[in-house]
Design an enzyme around this catalytic site. Structure first.
Site, mmCIF file in Angstrom:
data_model
loop_
_atom_site.group_PDB
_atom_site.id
_atom_site.type_symbol
_atom_site.label_atom_id
_atom_site.label_comp_id
_atom_site.label_asym_id
_atom_site.label_seq_id
_atom_site.Cartn_x
_atom_site.Cartn_y
_atom_site.Cartn_z
ATOM 1 N N TRP A 29 0.869 -1.190 0.000
ATOM 2 C CA TRP A 29 0.000 0.000 0.000
ATOM 3 C C TRP A 29 0.897 1.229 0.000
ATOM 4 O O TRP A 29 1.888 1.280 0.740
ATOM 5 C CB TRP A 29 -0.900 0.018 1.235
ATOM 6 N N HIS A 95 -10.430 3.118 9.784
ATOM 7 C CA HIS A 95 -9.476 2.113 9.345
ATOM 8 C C HIS A 95 -8.061 2.399 9.844
ATOM 9 O O HIS A 95 -7.350 1.509 10.302
ATOM 10 C CB HIS A 95 -9.442 2.117 7.798
ATOM 11 N N PHE A 120 9.639 -1.248 14.075
ATOM 12 C CA PHE A 120 8.430 -0.579 13.557
ATOM 13 C C PHE A 120 8.848 0.584 12.646
ATOM 14 O O PHE A 120 9.109 1.687 13.124
ATOM 15 C CB PHE A 120 7.613 -0.079 14.745
HETATM 16 C C1 DLZ Z 1 -7.325 -1.335 3.726
HETATM 17 C C2 DLZ Z 1 -6.165 -0.420 3.915
HETATM 18 C C3 DLZ Z 1 -6.374 0.975 4.036
HETATM 19 C C4 DLZ Z 1 -7.728 1.608 4.010
HETATM 20 N N1 DLZ Z 1 -5.350 1.812 4.167
HETATM 21 C C5 DLZ Z 1 -4.086 1.307 4.211
HETATM 22 C C6 DLZ Z 1 -2.976 2.187 4.360
HETATM 23 O O1 DLZ Z 1 -3.071 3.406 4.400
HETATM 24 N N2 DLZ Z 1 -1.747 1.610 4.438
HETATM 25 C C7 DLZ Z 1 -1.536 0.244 4.380
HETATM 26 O O2 DLZ Z 1 -0.392 -0.196 4.483
HETATM 27 N N3 DLZ Z 1 -2.594 -0.584 4.205
HETATM 28 C C8 DLZ Z 1 -3.832 -0.103 4.108
HETATM 29 N N4 DLZ Z 1 -4.888 -0.943 3.949
HETATM 30 C C9 DLZ Z 1 -4.628 -2.396 3.718
HETATM 31 C C10 DLZ Z 1 -4.459 -3.198 5.027
HETATM 32 O O3 DLZ Z 1 -3.199 -2.963 5.610
HETATM 33 C C11 DLZ Z 1 -4.594 -4.709 4.716
HETATM 34 O O4 DLZ Z 1 -3.655 -5.065 3.723
HETATM 35 C C12 DLZ Z 1 -5.972 -5.122 4.277
HETATM 36 O O5 DLZ Z 1 -6.942 -4.678 5.196
HETATM 37 C C13 DLZ Z 1 -6.076 -6.665 4.123
HETATM 38 O O6 DLZ Z 1 -5.881 -7.300 5.369
#
Ligand code: DLZ
Length: 159
Positions: A29, A95, A120
């Protein structure tokens, strides 16, 4: 004459750590940001004495999956320390809080359970701009800082 205390600049410390395997769990992400954290971390590790062949990188879909990925790097790849790199940006839903807290707790739990440094290196910011500034911008690079923390812990364990 009074002198000013020097600001602590983690990334400027010198290390000489050898024969250690470092795992890096990196979330996909916001991968434009996490790639920069990864680069910052690798630079510091190599300057600190870690061989490229001793750096094992594993991708996680999002930050939530970082603790399990770290566990795999320890159990399967025999890492001596793991950096968890991710970027969580506050959106319009809760979230952000759920993910940030779960990841922080998970990272600590894996480190305590396996008794090795699990670091971390996750940005938790309100905006993309803040994340950019902390991934090689004016506020440094949290990936580099995470690598410094791992090297510091490995050196501390030697004594
Ligand atoms: C779903 C999600 C959201 C809304 N935002 C982020 C984010 O800003 N940074 C990040 O690393 N991951 C995000 N995720 C994905 C979650 O970490 C995770 O991969 C999913 O909820 C699947 O378990």
């Amino acid at each position: 004459m009074a002198s000013r205390a020097k600001a602590y600049k983690p990334a400027s410390r010198k290390f000489s750590v050898s024969n250690k395997r470092i795992g890096i769990a990196v979330a996909q992400w916001h991968n434009d940001i996490t790639e920069k954290l990864l680069k910052g971390a690798i630079d510091v590790l190599q300057k600190g004495g870690i061989q490229p062949s001793d750096i094992i990188i594993m991708q996680a879909p999002g930050s939530f999956e970082l603790p399990l990925t770290a566990q795999w790097l320890i159990k399967d790849s025999k890492a001596d320390a793991v950096l968890c790199l991710g970027c969580i940006i506050k959106g319009e839903t809760p979230h952000f809080d759920y993910i940030s807290q779960a990841v922080a707790g998970g990272v600590m739990k894996v480190g305590l359970e396996y008794n090795i440094p699990v670091i971390f290196g996750v940005l938790t910011t309100n905006t993309v701009q803040q994340a950019r500034e902390r991934s090689g911008g004016k506020h440094g690079n949290k990936g580099a800082d995470a690598a410094v923390a791992a090297l510091e812990m490995l050196e501390a364990k030697k004594h």
